[in-house]
Design an enzyme around this catalytic site. Structure first.
Site, mmCIF file in Angstrom:
data_model
loop_
_atom_site.group_PDB
_atom_site.id
_atom_site.type_symbol
_atom_site.label_atom_id
_atom_site.label_comp_id
_atom_site.label_asym_id
_atom_site.label_seq_id
_atom_site.Cartn_x
_atom_site.Cartn_y
_atom_site.Cartn_z
ATOM 1 N N CYS A 1 -22.143 5.686 -7.079
ATOM 2 C CA CYS A 1 -21.675 6.059 -5.744
ATOM 3 C C CYS A 1 -21.315 4.803 -4.955
ATOM 4 O O CYS A 1 -21.435 3.684 -5.447
ATOM 5 C CB CYS A 1 -22.729 6.868 -4.994
ATOM 6 S SG CYS A 1 -24.265 5.953 -4.715
ATOM 7 N N ASP B 1 17.842 -6.745 4.708
ATOM 8 C CA ASP B 1 18.858 -7.771 4.502
ATOM 9 C C ASP B 1 20.104 -7.116 3.925
ATOM 10 O O ASP B 1 20.009 -6.156 3.146
ATOM 11 C CB ASP B 1 18.319 -8.836 3.536
ATOM 12 C CG ASP B 1 19.364 -9.902 3.239
ATOM 13 O OD1 ASP B 1 19.869 -10.511 4.187
ATOM 14 O OD2 ASP B 1 19.671 -10.102 2.044
ATOM 15 N N ASP C 1 14.850 -14.659 1.616
ATOM 16 C CA ASP C 1 14.390 -14.071 2.869
ATOM 17 C C ASP C 1 12.902 -14.304 3.100
ATOM 18 O O ASP C 1 12.261 -13.559 3.837
ATOM 19 C CB ASP C 1 14.681 -12.559 2.868
ATOM 20 C CG ASP C 1 16.165 -12.278 2.741
ATOM 21 O OD1 ASP C 1 16.927 -12.808 3.556
ATOM 22 O OD2 ASP C 1 16.556 -11.543 1.819
#
Length: 794
Positions: A82, A485, A686
């Site tokens: 868990c 772009d 970019d």
């Protein structure tokens, strides 16, 4: 007593750098001294480990503008049940000096650890995990999920074998159907049937509970162990002391067995969540046929080296990244890019490991092998995404941290309340308290987020979309602005001839004008020249050999073609008073670049070229807008071209004439207005804009994209992957919220029901098992995710 460590430091170049680092470290509380050694690029630090951690020391160095190199490690952890178990492992890892960060996923059994390599090695991490009571398996360990399922299955059958007769005998005795139920030996028979369930089937829960108590954390194991052992102990006490009353041996056994059944179903379902990454791993063939000493030999793929020539027969998977040196074929790249249509490949084309050669014999020159291949990078990226936590999971982690102690406190209050207020016997009150312990389910909380992230990121990978982390997946669901772009992203990135205008002088037709222009441009590698030559080749136009070629920078090129002087030059050179200006400005208003063709000093025509929008660009933008996103195009082109492209594909806003830094500034300014911005580019040119966006998205083919430059990588180069990634991220976040709602609602509703006596512990155990299974099954629905527009619902 102070400790001393030595950290490697990157980025130092002079004594001033050393002073800056020393000053930054000494300023931190707990640091006694810091001495930089420039030749060895390291710093020796004396510090108080109780006042400052190693990761904080590394952070101080990075705050000064330098870098402490880190290494990312992964391992499988066995024995977790868990979210609290995952927290315990994270706490154990954090105790190892030099561990910067760790994220443990209980659903996948994976741990992702960031360490300072100078200080930490795998053995020390493994030791810490084992001390916490769990098992450390190296990253190349055996497939633990299969082992878990097999182990759970064996225990379930053992549980059923003993619990079934125990349950039948107990219920039969209660109904008066077993005459010998009051015999002295009957109770001992029930105890004998219950004992193997407690000692064999429940063994893991008792071991886990002991670990939890030792580490002072609350886990599911603790709740199950306390609940089942309480029922068993009460029954054994009554049996030994001869106390009249119901024996709850069947309750203890049914609790354990039902929980085991639930865990088996959960393990099976959880195993399915990792199918995508396993499928990717199976793409790489185990052998390759290479040319060695003039002979074709089959060797293990690990033996292939850069520069080897690999033979790939039809129907075989390509074992390496490389380029075709002989042959042609159609190659199925669907498992990497999500594109179902095969791609035609011939000499000079790049191919990627794991793709399928369909119908031709290929010879491939090896360029990248093993862990350097695109496939290996993709697997690492998907694995990384599945090993990290989404921010929304921190809520579940915080709740899980206090959940079990709170439930135990509620169970104690339930017992006390029924005895004091309800006026019932302590044994009956204990049954209600056991129901509270068993009904509580921290597992569903722990599984709610990681199972959805694993399935969602796996489904994305099958569609050619790579999310870098769970955080990226969650953030993608929240973006409201997509900045894109232009060149190479919205457009093809390659100018093509779109118009040929021939003036009625000299009897030339379009093919003749193109022949003259393309013949001159054979001496140039300018993009317009390439476009002219490609157009001539496509139309079957015969070119002539240019003579006396001259290139004038910023103006154009000229050469003699079959005795005539031909010049291809900027259309700006056309006289303003010439009647041809109407055609020129008509083309320019469409955002096209126009070249003039002059023969023997006389203007004969205009040829327009343009970087055309991708075929799918308009559809992709429309889908983004349908998802509620604002679209903005960024470009270095002039305003006319930008406006034409933006209008053609339906972009909301176009920003033209931008440098890379200007693009970054625009991204930042839009973010400053409160919008959540994703920037889409090629991942390299970019980079500034990608870095300043909330989310950076890189596009390209799998063989040429820089996989480490963005938060999301779209492998296929298809713009429609943009809306698909947003829709998938939103679907994943929606699933996480559904899971968390169920997990919280389940506990909020059923714990009070158990407190009030409406749930028997056996029913509580069944409900608890179903709760975890529901969360996993709900997450598995993402395996079949298909965007609504692909399902024909748009």
């Amino acid at each position: 007593m102070p400790d001393q460590i030595r950290l490697s430091v990157e980025g130092m170049s002079c004594a001033n750098c050393a002073k800056a680092i020393e000053r930054a470290l000494v300023a931190r509380e707990g640091v006694k001294s810091a001495v930089v050694n420039l030749p060895s690029a390291s710093v020796a630090i004396t510090y108080d480990p109780h006042a400052i951690s190693v990761s904080q020391l590394a952070g101080a160095v990075e705050t000064a503008g330098y870098r402490v190199p880190t290494r990312r490690m992964q391992a499988e952890i066995r024995g977790m049940h868990c979210a609290a178990c995952a927290t315990a492992v994270e706490r154990a890892l954090a105790s190892v000096p030099g561990v910067v960060d760790s994220a443990v996923n209980s659903a996948t059994g994976k741990a992702a650890i960031t360490v300072l390599p100078d200080l930490v090695a795998s053995p020390s991490l493994a030791h810490a995990v084992r001390e916490a009571g769990f098992e450390w398996i190296s990253d190349n360990g055996s497939p633990s999920k299969h082992l878990q399922v097999a182990s759970q299955k064996r225990l379930v059958w053992v549980g059923i074998a003993f619990t079934t007769p125990l349950f039948v005998l107990s219920m039969g005795a209660d109904a008066g159907l077993i005459p010998s139920a009051h015999a002295w030996w009957f109770g001992w028979l029930l105890a004998a049937l219950a004992l193997p369930v407690q000692t064999i089937v429940a063994k893991d829960y008792y071991v886990g509970a002991f670990k939890a108590l030792r580490l002072r954390v609350g886990t599911m194991d603790l709740l199950i162990a306390v609940g089942s052992s309480a029922a068993f102990a009460l029954s054994l006490y009554r049996l030994i002391r001869g106390v009249e009353g119901h024996l709850y041996f069947e309750t203890a056994a049914v609790i354990v067995t039902l929980v085991r059944v639930g865990k088996l179903l959960e393990a099976r379902a959880t195993r399915k969540t990792g199918e995508a990454i396993r499928a990717l791993g199976e793409l790489r063939p185990s052998t390759a046929t290479v040319l060695r000493d003039g002979k074709m030999v089959e060797i293990a793929v690990e033996g292939v080296q850069e520069g080897d020539v690999v033979w790939v027969r039809p129907g075989e998977r390509i074992p390496v990244d490389g380029r075709i040196v002989e042959g042609s074929s159609a190659v199925d790249e669907s498992m990497l890019t999500g594109e179902s249509m095969p791609v035609d490949k011939t000499v000079g084309d790049a191919v990627t490991a794991g793709t399928l050669n369909l119908n031709g014999l290929l010879r491939v020159l090896t360029e990248r092998v093993g862990q350097e291949t695109t496939l290996a990078q993709i697997i690492r990226m998907v694995d990384q995404a599945q090993s990290t936590k989404a921010p929304i999971q921190h809520l579940a982690d915080r709740v899980a941290g206090v959940f079990v102690p709170a439930v135990i406190a509620v169970a104690v209050l339930t017992f006390a309340g029924w005895v004091t207020v309800g006026g019932i016997q302590a044994s009956d009150a204990l049954v209600h308290a056991i129901a509270v312990l068993v009904i509580a389910c921290p597992c569903a909380l722990g599984l709610a987020t990681p199972t959805a992230v694993v399935v969602g990121s796996g489904r994305a990978a099958r569609m050619g979309i790579l999310f870098r982390s769970g955080e990226t997946l969650e953030r993608t669901a929240t973006i409201d602005t997509m900045m894109i772009d232009k060149t190479g992203t919205l457009t093809t990135g390659r100018p093509v001839v779109t118009d040929i205008v021939v003036f009625p002088v000299g009897g030339l037709d379009q093919a003749g004008l193109l022949a003259y222009a393309a013949s001159v441009e054979q001496g140039s590698d300018h993009p317009i020249a390439v476009a002219l030559r490609e157009a001539a080749a496509a139309q079957g136009v015969q070119l002539h050999t240019p003579e006396d070629f001259v290139a004038t920078g910023g103006v154009g090129v000229e050469a003699s073609i079959e005795g005539r002087r031909v010049m291809v030059h900027r259309a700006a050179e056309v006289s303003p008073d010439a009647p041809e200006n109407a055609s020129l400005w008509s083309l320019r208003r469409q955002g096209k670049t126009v070249a003039a063709v002059t023969i023997d000093g006389e203007l004969r025509g205009l040829i327009a070229v343009a970087d055309s929008a991708r075929d799918e660009a308009a559809e992709a933008v429309a889908l983004l807008r349908e998802l509620g996103l604002t679209t903005i195009m960024l470009t270095g082109d002039h305003e006319t071209t930008a406006s034409a492209i933006a209008a053609g594909v339906g972009i909301d806003q176009a920003m033209a004439g931008l440098s890379p830094n200007d693009k970054a500034d625009h991204v930042r300014s839009v973010r400053d207005t409160g919008r959540v911005v994703a920037m889409v580019g090629d991942g390299i040119n970019d980079a500034p804009a990608l870095a300043h966006a909330d989310l950076g998205i890189a596009m390209g083919s799998g063989s040429d994209i820089a996989l480490n430059t963005a938060d999301i990588v779209l492998l296929g180069g298809d713009l429609r992957a943009l809306p698909t990634s947003v829709a998938l991220a939103r679907g994943t976040l929606r699933t996480i919220r559904q899971n968390l709602f169920w997990a919280f609602a389940y506990n909020v509703l059923l714990i009070p029901a158990a407190m009030l006596g409406f749930l028997h512990p056996m029913m509580a155990a069944l409900a608890m098992a179903v709760s975890s299974l529901f969360v996993v099954t709900n997450s598995l629905r993402l395996r079949g995710f298909t965007p609504s527009w692909k399902a024909g619902q748009v």
